[in-house]
Write an enzyme that holds these catalytic residues in place. Sequence first.
Site, PDB file in Angstrom:
ATOM      1  N   ALA A 160      59.192  34.284  36.165  1.00  0.00           N
ATOM      2  CA  ALA A 160      59.414  33.791  37.696  1.00  0.00           C
ATOM      3  C   ALA A 160      60.769  32.804  37.629  1.00  0.00           C
ATOM      4  O   ALA A 160      61.492  32.782  38.467  1.00  0.00           O
ATOM      5  CB  ALA A 160      58.353  33.218  38.109  1.00  0.00           C
ATOM      6  N   LYS A 161      60.477  31.908  36.555  1.00  0.00           N
ATOM      7  CA  LYS A 161      61.734  30.611  36.584  1.00  0.00           C
ATOM      8  C   LYS A 161      63.085  31.299  36.304  1.00  0.00           C
ATOM      9  O   LYS A 161      64.037  30.808  36.644  1.00  0.00           O
ATOM     10  CB  LYS A 161      61.224  29.643  35.697  1.00  0.00           C
ATOM     11  N   TYR A 206      55.135  32.757  34.336  1.00  0.00           N
ATOM     12  CA  TYR A 206      55.883  31.512  34.761  1.00  0.00           C
ATOM     13  C   TYR A 206      57.464  31.385  34.249  1.00  0.00           C
ATOM     14  O   TYR A 206      58.411  31.289  35.087  1.00  0.00           O
ATOM     15  CB  TYR A 206      55.253  30.349  34.396  1.00  0.00           C
TER      16      TYR A 206
HETATM   17  P1  NAP Z   1      52.557  20.385  41.885  1.00  0.00           P
HETATM   18  O1  NAP Z   1      52.249  18.901  41.812  1.00  0.00           O
HETATM   19  O2  NAP Z   1      51.400  21.188  41.400  1.00  0.00           O
HETATM   20  O3  NAP Z   1      52.854  20.411  43.536  1.00  0.00           O
HETATM   21  C1  NAP Z   1      53.107  21.979  43.960  1.00  0.00           C
HETATM   22  C2  NAP Z   1      52.889  21.921  45.261  1.00  0.00           C
HETATM   23  O4  NAP Z   1      53.241  23.451  45.740  1.00  0.00           O
HETATM   24  C3  NAP Z   1      51.443  21.859  45.815  1.00  0.00           C
HETATM   25  O5  NAP Z   1      51.135  20.674  46.768  1.00  0.00           O
HETATM   26  C4  NAP Z   1      50.897  23.104  46.124  1.00  0.00           C
HETATM   27  O6  NAP Z   1      49.654  22.943  46.929  1.00  0.00           O
HETATM   28  C5  NAP Z   1      52.080  23.532  46.785  1.00  0.00           C
HETATM   29  N1  NAP Z   1      51.920  25.185  46.898  1.00  0.00           N
HETATM   30  C6  NAP Z   1      51.287  26.080  45.842  1.00  0.00           C
HETATM   31  N2  NAP Z   1      51.234  27.005  46.031  1.00  0.00           N
HETATM   32  C7  NAP Z   1      51.967  27.311  47.381  1.00  0.00           C
HETATM   33  C8  NAP Z   1      52.027  28.201  48.221  1.00  0.00           C
HETATM   34  N3  NAP Z   1      51.588  29.478  48.055  1.00  0.00           N
HETATM   35  N4  NAP Z   1      52.500  27.993  49.520  1.00  0.00           N
HETATM   36  C9  NAP Z   1      52.860  26.852  49.799  1.00  0.00           C
HETATM   37  N5  NAP Z   1      52.871  25.634  48.939  1.00  0.00           N
HETATM   38  C10 NAP Z   1      52.270  26.056  47.782  1.00  0.00           C
HETATM   39  O7  NAP Z   1      53.860  20.723  41.121  1.00  0.00           O
HETATM   40  P2  NAP Z   1      55.197  19.952  40.847  1.00  0.00           P
HETATM   41  O8  NAP Z   1      54.932  19.512  39.306  1.00  0.00           O
HETATM   42  O9  NAP Z   1      55.643  18.992  41.828  1.00  0.00           O
HETATM   43  O10 NAP Z   1      56.145  21.204  40.723  1.00  0.00           O
HETATM   44  C11 NAP Z   1      57.127  21.530  41.828  1.00  0.00           C
HETATM   45  C12 NAP Z   1      57.988  22.642  41.249  1.00  0.00           C
HETATM   46  O11 NAP Z   1      58.799  22.318  40.297  1.00  0.00           O
HETATM   47  C13 NAP Z   1      57.325  23.808  41.002  1.00  0.00           C
HETATM   48  O12 NAP Z   1      58.037  24.870  41.176  1.00  0.00           O
HETATM   49  C14 NAP Z   1      57.145  23.756  39.567  1.00  0.00           C
HETATM   50  O13 NAP Z   1      57.241  24.918  38.894  1.00  0.00           O
HETATM   51  C15 NAP Z   1      58.775  23.346  39.121  1.00  0.00           C
HETATM   52  N6  NAP Z   1      58.683  22.287  38.042  1.00  0.00           N
HETATM   53  C16 NAP Z   1      57.760  21.472  37.529  1.00  0.00           C
HETATM   54  C17 NAP Z   1      57.678  20.951  36.380  1.00  0.00           C
HETATM   55  C18 NAP Z   1      56.810  19.894  35.781  1.00  0.00           C
HETATM   56  O14 NAP Z   1      57.058  19.455  34.659  1.00  0.00           O
HETATM   57  N7  NAP Z   1      55.953  19.285  36.809  1.00  0.00           N
HETATM   58  C19 NAP Z   1      58.514  21.497  35.558  1.00  0.00           C
HETATM   59  C20 NAP Z   1      59.546  22.295  35.777  1.00  0.00           C
HETATM   60  C21 NAP Z   1      59.586  22.893  36.747  1.00  0.00           C
HETATM   61  P3  NAP Z   1      48.457  22.814  46.471  1.00  0.00           P
HETATM   62  O15 NAP Z   1      48.084  21.549  45.985  1.00  0.00           O
HETATM   63  O16 NAP Z   1      47.395  23.238  47.807  1.00  0.00           O
HETATM   64  O17 NAP Z   1      48.320  23.837  45.576  1.00  0.00           O
END
Ligand code: NAP
Length: 253
Positions: free
Chosen positions: A157-158, A154
Amino acid sequence: MTQSQARVAIVTGGARGIGAATAQRLAADGLAVAVVDLEESAAKGTADAIAATGGTALAVGADVSDASQVEAAVARVAEELGAPTILVNNAGITRDNLIFKMTESDWDAVMGVHLKGSFLMTKAVQKHMVDARFGRIVNLSSTSALGNRGQANYSTAKAGLQGFTKTLAIELGKFGVTANCIAPGFIASDMTKNTAERLNIPWDEYLAARAKEIPVQRAGAPEDIANMVSFFVGEAAGFVSGQVIYVAGGPKA
Ligand code: NAP
């Protein structure tokens, strides 16, 4: 109607978490929003919430790591909402493990969604941006780009998304396209709830412990990130490109 009201945005991973909050925020800003997620039925939840508040949204099911699904999704958005000129590459997954236990499929899955997915989506959407001589690309990085135990895949990638963003800014700038990266810190979402579950720590305890480590003494909310996206995609942000902003309640993780 202002210029921004006519624009079409695509938010990947828009069914929940940061993506759902971002889709709702951009719709509230007056954009027509395509909510892309793995399952169209899941994306529809966000699209319906937008429609219920008077906004315009389209739910699209697509796996961003699959080139033919991406092409079809972007073509459908162009057909049904209009040419997309704003793209938020937000879809993400985690497959955490220490390096000695991390499998090849853990590695490939994370690279596939974050890096290949952002590449495929950007490649498909940029032609509409170039034609329009306007575009806004926002990629979701993370404080994990600076290194994080258990996240070799991860964090790689980030960090890669930061280089990708800067290169897009250089290549596409002359067409009126900006590209920027948001690197969130700890945000309360299903992704971080799953981490707590995997570590076998009750969510409330995990949340409180993480909040203590953050200078502003709270976890981030998906809306904290959506606010930043709203700035980057706005008409007023045209001279801000190739930047990485850490939205983390402090200078870093
Ligand atoms: P999340 O709640 O897990 O939501 C991610 C969404 O992406 C889910 O709806 C998931 O669908 C969808 N997804 C996964 N694989 C996919 C694919 N191949 N094609 C299309 N959609 C796909 O995550 P989040 O916390 O909101 O995070 C959103 C972004 O912010 C991500 O890139 C994450 O890495 C980044 N981020 C998050 C945090 C954090 O603390 N939460 C911190 C830094 C960065 P499914 O539900 O069907 O799997």
